[in-house]
Design a protein around this motif. Structure first.
Motif, short mmCIF file in Angstrom:
data_model
loop_
_atom_site.label_atom_id
_atom_site.label_comp_id
_atom_site.label_asym_id
_atom_site.label_seq_id
_atom_site.Cartn_x
_atom_site.Cartn_y
_atom_site.Cartn_z
N ALA A 78 -4.88 -8.24 2.21
CA ALA A 78 -5.51 -7.06 2.81
C ALA A 78 -5.42 -5.86 1.88
N GLY A 79 -4.26 -5.71 1.20
CA GLY A 79 -4.06 -4.56 0.33
C GLY A 79 -5.02 -4.56 -0.85
N TRP A 132 1.67 -3.33 -3.92
CA TRP A 132 1.50 -3.73 -5.31
C TRP A 132 0.07 -3.79 -5.82
N PRO A 133 -0.90 -4.35 -5.07
CA PRO A 133 -2.26 -4.34 -5.62
C PRO A 133 -2.78 -2.93 -5.88
N ALA A 134 -2.53 -2.02 -4.94
CA ALA A 134 -3.00 -0.64 -5.12
C ALA A 134 -2.25 0.06 -6.25
N ALA A 135 -0.94 -0.17 -6.34
CA ALA A 135 -0.13 0.48 -7.38
C ALA A 135 -0.57 0.04 -8.76
N GLU A 136 -0.78 -1.26 -8.95
CA GLU A 136 -1.20 -1.77 -10.25
C GLU A 136 -2.62 -1.30 -10.58
N ALA A 137 -3.48 -1.22 -9.56
CA ALA A 137 -4.85 -0.77 -9.80
C ALA A 137 -4.89 0.69 -10.22
N VAL A 138 -4.02 1.53 -9.63
CA VAL A 138 -3.96 2.94 -10.01
C VAL A 138 -3.61 3.07 -11.50
N VAL A 139 -2.61 2.33 -11.94
CA VAL A 139 -2.20 2.39 -13.35
C VAL A 139 -3.29 1.82 -14.24
N ALA A 140 -3.91 0.71 -13.83
CA ALA A 140 -4.97 0.09 -14.63
C ALA A 140 -6.16 1.04 -14.79
N VAL A 366 -8.62 -6.79 -6.02
CA VAL A 366 -8.54 -8.20 -5.61
C VAL A 366 -7.76 -9.01 -6.64
N TYR A 367 -8.03 -8.78 -7.93
CA TYR A 367 -7.30 -9.50 -8.98
C TYR A 367 -5.80 -9.20 -8.91
N PHE A 368 -5.46 -7.92 -8.75
CA PHE A 368 -4.04 -7.58 -8.66
C PHE A 368 -3.44 -8.03 -7.33
N SER A 369 -4.29 -8.20 -6.32
CA SER A 369 -3.80 -8.75 -5.06
C SER A 369 -3.32 -10.18 -5.25
N ILE A 370 -4.12 -10.99 -5.94
CA ILE A 370 -3.72 -12.38 -6.20
C ILE A 370 -2.54 -12.41 -7.17
N ASN A 371 -2.56 -11.52 -8.15
CA ASN A 371 -1.41 -11.42 -9.05
C ASN A 371 -0.13 -11.10 -8.28
N ALA A 372 -0.24 -10.19 -7.33
CA ALA A 372 0.92 -9.83 -6.51
C ALA A 372 1.35 -10.97 -5.59
N LEU A 373 0.39 -11.84 -5.24
CA LEU A 373 0.75 -13.00 -4.43
C LEU A 373 1.74 -13.90 -5.14
#
Length: 424
Positions: A78-79, A132-140, A366-373
């Protein structure tokens, strides 16, 4: 004259480690630092509290902590979608994540049995999943190709610095008041502070403002990610790394407390010693983060990850020695945690940078979501596995670390395959 030349050289080297970083990254790093101070109060002490003071078995604690991965999977899915949504975005997802995490810490502060521990862990996993998905996306979003690894390194540096300070303060607090429950209350307060930093200082990045015609439908976005062969191979090897990291967070503190003995007392390490050990681990990671990132920047992502895997193998070997050697246990543990620090700082910036390069800009969430999974799967496997190993006879518990050395060989083989398909 010589002094001036040395000073200029030092400044030039520092500027190479600290390229032009987007101001939002610095603000976000401050928030992460403050939050991780609170996390440091609980991260390494929670298993000790639940096993040695509440009387739960190491296996049940491992299962309870691993249950966070179940809700974490839902949160990450969801994130990632919310972070990519033009109607919700990174910022709101981060606010939701920090609010949920604060509630989870308060629930864990009141835990008295296995059921309440599972409930608190499930809420915590949900908050981490959204984060984590949102946090990594902000930095990216705020990074450029030429400074991407350094940008992620700055974020990890803030995490490690906060954790180190939190661990040291927690050790002193336990020694003074003898109560672990206050550690979770402090953790909840730190999440509230982080909420404030995000609310005031974080805005949606320019890359997030994507025209509707360029938006990918939710289902299509997930299908596109799941058909990306290069990314799926990376995910397979990334799970190995997250399992390794889960051992540091949950298994090793209890292992040091109950299995690695101080020669003069024939007892496990005291809480203050464990606090100092993990503070050393994080301080050394802080010292190594930028230099190691600078050195490995010359390497491909897969080679950097291979270097990390080799350091993990060496570290697990040293942990095995610390539990089986007749003497100098503390020295072996110090060496092992130092090696683990290098393994982590070799891994995190390269892994996040690789995901950023594989992901289209409008699908980074979405990519960082799966990465966070991967982290959810790593915790789901690693926490119960570590708990089970600690409930076994000493010979099995000590041999447990040798199994991880063998697993590194598998990870390296997958990395070599990944390197080949990335080159195609």
């Amino acid at each position: 004259m010589t002094f001036k030349l040395m000073k200029l050289a030092s400044q030039s080297q520092l500027s190479s480690w600290l390229p032009s970083i987007h101001p939002q990254v610095w603000i976000f790093a401050i928030g992460r630092f403050l939050s991780e101070v609170g996390t440091g109060f609980t991260l390494f002490y929670a298993p000790i509290f639940f096993v040695n003071q509440l009387g739960l078995s190491a296996t049940s604690v491992g299962v309870a902590l691993g249950s966070a991965s179940i809700s974490g999977i839902l949160g990450r899915i969801a994130g990632g979608s919310l972070a990519d949504s033009e109607y919700w975005g990174r910022r709101r997802t981060l606010l939701l994540a920090t609010a949920i995490s604060a509630i989870a810490s308060l629930v864990l502060a009141t835990t008295n049995n296995f059921t309440s521990l599972v409930i608190g862990s499930l809420i915590s996993g949900l908050g981490i999943g959204f984060y984590w998905p949102a946090a990594e996306a902000v930095v990216a979003d705020a990074s450029q190709i030429d400074n991407r690894r350094e940008t992620f390194a700055i974020a990890r540096l803030a995490d490690n610095l906060g954790l180190a300070i939190g661990i040291v303060l927690a050790g002193f607090l336990i020694a003074i008041i003898g109560s672990y429950r206050w550690l979770f209350v402090i953790d909840a307060i730190s999440f509230m502070v982080f909420f404030g930093v995000v609310y005031v200082g974080i805005t949606e990045t320019e890359q997030q403002q994507i025209e509707e015609s360029e938006k990918t439908e939710l289902f299509a976005a997930w299908m596109a990610v799941l058909s990306d062969r290069r990314f799926l191979v990376y995910i397979a090897v990334n799970i190995f790394f997250t399992i390794y990291i889960s051992q540091i967070h949950s298994t090793l503190p209890l292992y040091f407390k109950n299995f690695v003995f101080v020669e003069s007392t024939a007892k496990g390490f005291a809480e203050t010693t464990i606090s100092g050990l993990f503070a050393w681990h994080l301080v050394f990671a802080i010292i190594c983060q930028l230099p190691v990132t600078s050195i490995l920047k010359r390497c491909s992502h897969t080679l950097a990850l291979t270097v990390s895997a080799i350091f993990w193998a060496i570290g697990f070997g040293l942990i095995w020695i610390s539990g089986t050697a007749p003497s100098h246990h503390l020295i072996w543990v110090i060496l092992a945690l130092g090696v683990f620090a290098v393994a982590i700082v070799s891994y995190t910036p390269s892994a996040a940078s690789l995901v950023t390069e594989l992901a289209p800009e409008n699908q980074r969430g979405v990519y960082f979501s799966i990465n966070a999974l991967c982290w959810a799967v790593g915790s789901f496997i690693g926490h119960p596995l570590g708990g089970w190993a600690l409930d076994q006879p000493h010979i099995i518990t000590n041999t447990y670390w040798l199994g991880f050395i063998l697993s590194v060989a598998i990870a390296v083989v997958i990395l070599q395959y990944l390197n080949r398909i990335l080159a195609d």
